[in-house]
Design an enzyme around this catalytic site. Structure first.
Site, PDB file in Angstrom:
ATOM      1  N   GLN A   1      37.711  30.401  57.942  1.00 51.86           N
ATOM      2  CA  GLN A   1      36.716  30.409  59.014  1.00 51.86           C
ATOM      3  C   GLN A   1      36.431  29.013  59.557  1.00 51.86           C
ATOM      4  OE1 GLN A   1      33.196  32.564  57.803  1.00 51.86           O
ATOM      5  NE2 GLN A   1      34.407  34.039  56.650  1.00 51.86           N
TER       6      GLN A   1
ATOM      7  N   ARG B   1      46.360  34.143  48.259  1.00 53.55           N
ATOM      8  CA  ARG B   1      47.712  34.400  48.755  1.00 53.55           C
ATOM      9  C   ARG B   1      48.727  33.748  47.821  1.00 53.55           C
ATOM     10  NH1 ARG B   1      48.112  30.368  54.121  1.00 53.55           N
ATOM     11  NH2 ARG B   1      47.581  28.476  53.002  1.00 53.55           N
TER      12      ARG B   1
ATOM     13  N   GLU C   1      53.381  24.978  62.749  1.00 53.47           N
ATOM     14  CA  GLU C   1      51.917  24.967  62.809  1.00 53.47           C
ATOM     15  C   GLU C   1      51.481  23.537  63.083  1.00 53.47           C
ATOM     16  OE1 GLU C   1      50.105  26.662  59.320  1.00 53.47           O
ATOM     17  OE2 GLU C   1      51.363  28.454  59.355  1.00 53.47           O
TER      18      GLU C   1
ATOM     19  N   CYS D   1      56.509  29.014  38.152  1.00 51.28           N
ATOM     20  CA  CYS D   1      55.839  30.108  37.461  1.00 51.28           C
ATOM     21  C   CYS D   1      56.356  30.134  36.028  1.00 51.28           C
ATOM     22  CB  CYS D   1      56.156  31.403  38.202  1.00 51.28           C
ATOM     23  SG  CYS D   1      55.637  32.900  37.356  1.00 51.28           S
TER      24      CYS D   1
ATOM     25  N   TRP E   1      40.463  22.604  55.064  1.00 53.21           N
ATOM     26  CA  TRP E   1      40.812  22.341  53.672  1.00 53.21           C
ATOM     27  C   TRP E   1      40.775  20.911  53.178  1.00 53.21           C
ATOM     28  CZ3 TRP E   1      45.125  19.367  53.941  1.00 53.21           C
ATOM     29  CH2 TRP E   1      45.915  19.489  55.086  1.00 53.21           C
TER      30      TRP E   1
ATOM     31  N   GLU F   1      55.131  29.073  54.067  1.00 49.72           N
ATOM     32  CA  GLU F   1      54.870  27.905  53.209  1.00 49.72           C
ATOM     33  C   GLU F   1      55.170  28.190  51.742  1.00 49.72           C
ATOM     34  OE1 GLU F   1      50.852  26.735  54.130  1.00 49.72           O
ATOM     35  OE2 GLU F   1      51.416  25.812  56.017  1.00 49.72           O
TER      36      GLU F   1
ATOM     37  N   CYS G   1      56.224  33.094  33.873  1.00 47.76           N
ATOM     38  CA  CYS G   1      56.163  34.464  33.375  1.00 47.76           C
ATOM     39  C   CYS G   1      57.458  34.853  32.648  1.00 47.76           C
ATOM     40  CB  CYS G   1      55.889  35.426  34.535  1.00 47.76           C
ATOM     41  SG  CYS G   1      57.313  35.730  35.587  1.00 47.76           S
TER      42      CYS G   1
ATOM     43  N   HIS H   1      38.479  26.734  60.121  1.00 44.65           N
ATOM     44  CA  HIS H   1      39.693  26.186  60.722  1.00 44.65           C
ATOM     45  C   HIS H   1      39.649  26.461  62.223  1.00 44.65           C
ATOM     46  CE1 HIS H   1      43.854  25.302  61.506  1.00 44.65           C
ATOM     47  NE2 HIS H   1      44.126  25.092  60.238  1.00 44.65           N
TER      48      HIS H   1
HETATM   49 ZN   LIG Z   1      57.528  34.130  37.200  1.00 46.84          ZN
END
Ligand SMILES: [Zn+2]
Ligand SMILES: [Zn+2]
Ligand SMILES: [Zn+2]
Lengths: 671, 671, 671
Positions: free
Chosen positions: B361, B103, B312, B151, B320, B142, B153, B363
């Site tokens: 799974q 994700r 949450e 990032c 995790w 999140e 890019c 969790h």
């Molecule tokens: Zn980027």
């Protein structure tokens, strides 16, 4: 019951070969493995072949009464081939190409490399099809060594998609089987499914498990290509492959189905440093861990249910572990006997002579760089003489089966749920307890026929199908004794959680379900006590399940005053003529023994007193091998037996072989 | 004062939904968050939308008297979208693309992804604009999880250059502001400035700080796109985002300016393992660290100065952290009360039911995989009942402000100058001392209005402008009590050193300057003593500054006979009606208390005796929450109060709520 | 015997320069190094040069009676140049480009960058060819810093192939020399040989060694380009380069052949943290390790056999080690004296003033950010005054040579055979024992003329040719005393094992051969005892060789009851008028002293009692420097000498200089 050696004539001047081969024969050696990694010597340029050197080497071996075992040389494609067809190279998940310059740089799914493989294997097989001195073949070398089972190149992507299409039929079926509603991971076509590359967070476990299966299947397929070509030329040849110890990514059961003989490469003091948890003891640094080595012997013996070979036996110090201590005095002989006691029919030392060039210069051989005998040579010659005296021995007949499944290993490796959760180590916790009681153990796939076993131990049957549950239930009902470990019955065959409480389809057999599980770091106290006995506590580690007993009787409850205090940790359930024990924790050694000993008693399996660490006994064909992997001295209280090798006092790193089964009730004293 | 839950109807058969929703309502749940990560379910192929399932789920929730909170599903672009527009993917500094399969694989600056975001958010907002059961929205999920704020890019490179051009106007101004004469780093045009990629040595700190700011601003911008689209459709909806705990790369203050409600995701036993220094204690493994969790509650409460939500809440064991112990008995209820005491108005557990597929799974949920109640369900239901009894409570009114600045965090993270220098931990050293005295603390940006606070604590105001110095001086002159920590006043807003000695523009207020600083490993003794008192020494760690007192009086001097011996470590300076304390070391707990207690006394802030680790009290709106994060039992000497929840004896992991403020002079005894 | 400083006028306003330069002169500074990293200031855009600022700075320096040392500014190509010619950038083995944004981002083999280098160096050399204030030049800066010696770009691939073709003549000769029959690694053409990239397993050691040599040679070549251009313009200039401490990838001997003066950059408390094994002591954190620093002094002094310079001397705390403690009081002065005692003629502090911008903001200077004097300024001024008093001193005349060979270092780094085997540390085990006896040591290449040395110590002559063996034999026969350490005589010049037993061509000289070697982890006991003496045992570490003594007498045998028990660990062989000792283990300090002391006695080398850690003495030109790197106080029992600096009581981090040689029989007492 014999000894062999691995030889690389191409590393040495031709004028030396005859003397080498004479000295092999003098040591009692019967098999000489050759031609491994020799592609660039056999075919220095495309289409220019040079077989003469190998012809001569094979002939020399034969002339001295020995048999040659040849290798397909595919583990090392030459640079000219790589430059001509660079698409054969493996790729890392991030696209980094694994280049020429070491070995195993080819992709199992490369269409180009399969063509090249077919070409060179055919050439070799044709050449030696009628040679009377060639007994058989080793395919390639150590498939998957250096983390090469899993490749991420375009050929692999295509092959993975085809493998999935074949397995699932439709992309909807795959989406359903994996559970791709999670995090919007559903696909609209097989073409969308890639090998698992770099991602921000962890991968989908079902996708990872199928990539692990696909990758292993790719090797099976690639190996079969070799086998088919060889068999076609000469059906009398045996075909084997040399597997590795504790090797995690290749399903050796599946590869073995295409083989005549299973062999593996055993390096006890190397493995004890880089494949065993924790810091090795001084004794382990000198001889390795007998149970670590023994479990691999048993795995590879069980793969075809036939005697196996050690294709490469550590000959002295080696080059690749963190540290390279000298083996204890006699350890190289010890390992040959230990292998034989576990069911080996031949033990080939790697290699004849320390290599003067390339990556393995720090790897000993039976002979030194100057050709003089090294420590291993004397050990090997003595082992050869002793094994010749013993002669042929029947195959091992193990009363207990340990269930081992690569699918479980892969699923747990992907989601260990604790940094210290290692499937192999969990297996060894149970395996070691059996071996400390002198019991021979087959290490078999859960699909194996269990009818012949008095007891079955399954340390972590993580993925369980209804069919397997039925078979285990039938086994117990018919009087079998079953011991199950933690994390059993958690998932389905697609690595999805079952909705039903753990152990899923085994719940009825076990007579209990798992209410909670937890993984625990060392700073939390981890002890259980025998149910109903407040004083007798046992250590466990890493994993805890809180059981709700239904039909079953509690065996263990959690000690201390923590959140699990008083909850059930293990149960026993009598079913039909047998019983099933479910243990929800990873047992330390004392607890493992306290689970295994009653199991053996209920199952009527002969066993010894609890043996000291490092001292192990193996019964095979009416003989008993006593092997001492420690620097201690022991007296074996074996009663009235005669000793073919050694005697009842076993010195450091020494061996004794008795002409009878002596395990039942055996006791041992440290001197 | 209410409870909610996160629900993923798309993971379950539709026939189960009604029972699920009934059971939620039965537990006293009022809010149900849905549709997170659901893009591929909502739009299985481009332009083919399926809203029916969500319509039905929202309706079911509404029919049972609850409210739905929906999410924009942008955290997980589906594979068909990624394949069609691969330019949306994030890139690592070395160009590695973060691929589909988990994700958060999209770039916040991707022009393509902003188009796609606008498309799907508009579609969803239109669909539910008039739905009476939808109370509000969570944008995405999140932001920045799995290190995705930054990032590298091409879209980001372009956006960074535009951001710089906007900020600096001319490249000469940038060269001057950063100090690019160093190592020939001057640029001749904005086009030359790249995101910081792989380099032989470390990057220019001014470039890194601006990349950190730019990256955070990119998320702010991307979030605003969601907010604007949602508000346009229905201005009555609240819009929130669920932040994370101790999250380092996103300026939550800046994002919050566009929100109606701040929420965050609280996982106490996970965070205590992977976001706290050192090895957690057994108690922390069972319930987390109340000050670690509390500081996040206070940060997110202070971001808008309004009650916040826990979007949450950890429901049991999670998947995790390194290890996954079961929370202590009652811990899930404890956390809900603790959040409420810190100012939460709703606590939503994540998730309704353990997921059978995909990455989470392992969790837990409030319900098991088979739908039966899990440990958290009982805790949640009890918390819901208790909170309903308490009813509405006023907002927290904190007497002390702790200054927290993402710019300082980023600057210090880039140049920690010691492997063990962590900005969060330094903050917690001061924060924990305040909380151990029962004081409520607002965690605010230095630009906040400080007039209402009796005392202000600034553990590391690293970048200080003249304006901020003026504001702090005015605060002290007007009677405020200020406590400053080490590394204060070192740099300007561009992450360049000031020529003036530290603390730069704060030197007059502090009445002292820093002559030397040093970072120290554990093998060097690190103690200070109270000025004038040779015997009373306190431990400190990691950082030491040698002060030259001017107007100020020395408070601490270095102990021992090392190079710093006798130099001043902390001073106090009376200015106007208040005073400023500057502490040049990172205090261990005893020293932190000895700095904080006199501060509270001077400031007239009510406080308790020093509370035991794990036991914490929170006053809110005339009520007091006593929360016990330990396995110990405590008696609260609170005098004559009535207890709405529990009583004066607080058991392990238990809670008590009194109908009065009880902090002033409070003492607690361990039983 | 003088002091200098590194100055970056371009970082400061021009109006400040004059005052800076006045303050330098006032401190007794004689040399000012400038223009390092200044390319973008000298040439802000292609072809637009600005020399005016540097003209003015040089003139100011000259006007104040000092000399300028200029630098070629090639360590930092500006961004406009990188963008125009990106092919100049270095590449990692996996192809990752090392981008602009720090320093040293160019490839030594880049044809484009050589053109650019020629252009800028020529421009600078022309500009200052007739300037009377420029004494000489430093080429570039710290060649290879940040792991930049070895690049893997296409230009490097081409250059490597050409280098190999030049060295081997034919590809058959290369195949033979490397031993490419191993793992099918033979090549059919030089075009097939690549730089060593990512491979599944480790690389061929012969290929790696040649890549190490080629890479080092590339730097030698690149440096020569600078030297030639500078010499051509003004042959009176000295040309130097500033090497680094314990630097592993560049052959400083080879670079030095093109230089007039060798200099290096000395950072004692930085190096002790990141380049010394184990955890530094508190004293080492305050002043560094005198033997670590001293061995580098001796290496760089020996490179040309002439006085060297410290081109950068640590001025206070620095920015790059893990922790940054303040140096002990007086340490900056101590280091200048220590360098002088080891043969330095000038010590330049880095830098004049703490830099306010860029990557080195946390690096102290002699002056603070605001221009006021920092701790180092007072130390530097005092050192300048003391060294001026002492005046000129003759060069160091060392009685003992320590053999150091980059080829051995590279070969052992590639195959350490134990994680804790480090060539430098092994050297220091022997070097430290010599220095603890007050002996001056030349650190020379094995090809050096040894005739003038009373004793020669060779800790690990790993690659030994017949010629070297002959020279060492002749040395011993003529009365020399030789001490050889473990792993000697193992390989040939191509990094191939010799067939003859170790130490190969040295076996006759040593009078023994090695039967086995092993590397040992700490959990195995590692002690030897003096031959014939059961009680007196010594610790060793990591490495053990079992010797078979032939002509030689055993000196040490292995203690304990392990596999090596009783085997010989060291021997001495009398040959001609001298003798050779071979020690097969890595000695701990007591054993090293027990090897070195008898060696010095046999060789008739004056030496002291064993000095305490941290206290060291150096004789140079009839003077003796006593340097105390510890916090202890010591009394020097030196008899009747006069002290030019300090006296016989040496305080913490203090110095004393006597006007006589005092080492012979010297004893020292801790006060
Ligand atoms: Zn980027
Ligand atoms: Zn592939
Ligand atoms: Zn290059």
């Amino acid at each position: 019951m014999t000894i062999g050696v691995c030889y690389f004539p191409e590393h040495w001047p031709r004028e030396r070969w005859e003397r080498d081969v004479e000295e092999m024969a003098a040591a009692g050696i019967e098999y000489v493995r050759m031609a491994e990694f020799s592609w660039a010597v056999l075919e220095p340029e495309r289409g220019e072949f040079d077989f003469e050197w190998l012809d001569e080497a094979v002939e020399l071996v034969g002339d001295h009464g020995m048999q040659a075992v040849l290798c397909t040389p595919t583990a090392t494609p030459p640079k000219w081939l790589v430059d001509e067809r660079p698409e054969i190279l493996q790729e890392e998940p991030d696209g980094t190409v694994r280049e020429h310059g070491s070995r195993r740089h080819y992709c199992f799914n490369s269409r180009s490399y399969r063509e090249e493989t077919e070409r060179i294997v055919t050439k070799l097989a044709d050449r030696y099809a009628d040679d009377p001195h060639v007994a058989g073949w080793q395919t390639d070398n150590e498939f998957g060594c250096h983390r090469t089972v899993r490749c991420y190149c375009d050929d692999c992507a295509d092959a993975f998609r085809a493998w999935l299409a074949e397995k699932y039929g439709s992309i909807e079926a795959l989406n359903e089987a994996w559970g791709n509603a999670f995090w919007s991971q559903r696909y609209t076509a097989f073409e969308e499914v890639d090998p698992p590359g770099p991602t921000p967070a962890e991968h989908h476990p079902s996708r990872l498990l199928d990539y692990a299966r696909f990758s292993s299947d790719s090797v099976v397929d690639y190996n079969r290509l070799h086998v088919d070509l060889l068999r076609e030329r000469n059906p009398d040849w045996f075909v084997t492959h040399n597997f590795m110890g504790r090797f995690p990514t290749l399903d050796a059961y599946a590869v073995s189905e295409d083989l005549d003989l299973v062999s593996w490469d055993s390096y006890p003091t190397g493995f004890v440093q880089d494949r065993l948890e924790g810091e090795p003891t001084p004794d382990q640094l000198r001889a390795g861990d007998p149970d670590q080595v023994g479990m691999d012997h048993d795995l590879y013996r069980s793969a075809l249910g036939r005697p196996f070979w050690v294709m490469e036996q550590q000959p002295g110090d080696v080059n690749w572990p963190p540290h390279c201590p000298q083996p204890g005095e006699g350890a190289m002989r010890l390992w040959a006997h230990h292998a034989t006691g576990h069911g080996a029919d031949a033990v080939l030392y790697f290699r004849w002579r320390r290599c003067l060039e390339g990556q393995e210069q720090y790897h000993a051989g039976l002979r030194n760089g100057d050709g003089s005998p090294d420590r291993g040579y004397h050990d090997a010659a003595q082992a050869a003489e002793e094994l010749a005296t013993i002669g042929d021995v029947d195959h091992v007949d193990a009363p207990v089966a340990l269930l081992f499944d690569y699918d479980d290993l892969w699923a747990l490796d992907e989601q260990p749920h604790a940094p210290d959760f290692d499937y192999w180590s969990l297996l060894e916790a149970f395996y070691g307890a059996l071996r400390a009681r002198g019991v021979q153990v087959d290490v078999v796939h859960p699909s194996a026929d269990l009818a012949g076993y008095d007891a079955v131990v399954a340390p972590a049957l993580h993925l369980v199908t209804a069919d397997l549950a039925d078979r285990l239930t039938a086994y117990v009902e018919a009087g079998g004794e079953l011991l199950l470990g933690p994390r059993t019955g958690v998932k389905d065959a697609y690595n999805k959680l079952r909705p039903a409480p753990q152990p899923g389809p085994l719940a009825d057999l076990v007579g209990a379900t798992v209410d909670q599980h937890e993984s625990l770091p060392p700073q939390i106290e981890t002890r259980v006590r025998r149910a109903g006995d407040p004083d007798d506590t046992y250590a466990f580690r890493t994993w805890a399940e809180w059981l709700d007993a239904d039909a079953a009787s509690p065996l263990l409850t959690y000690a201390g005053d923590g959140v699990a205090s008083g909850r059930t940790a293990a149960v026993r359930n009598a079913v039909g003529d047998g019983s099933a024990v479910y243990c929800g924790v990873w047992p330390a050694a004392d607890l493992a023994d306290d689970l295994v000993r009653p199991l053996l008693e209920r199952a009527g399996v002969s066993h010894s007193d609890r043996l000291p660490d490092g001292l192990r006994v193996c019964e095979r064909g009416g003989w008993t091998w006593v092997t001492n992997f420690s620097s201690g001295r022991y007296r074996i209280a074996a009663g009235d037996v005669s000793w073919l090798v050694g005697d009842a006092t076993v010195e450091a790193f020494d061996v004794a072989v008795a002409d009878d089964g002596i395990v039942d009730g055996l006791s041992v004293d440290r001197l």
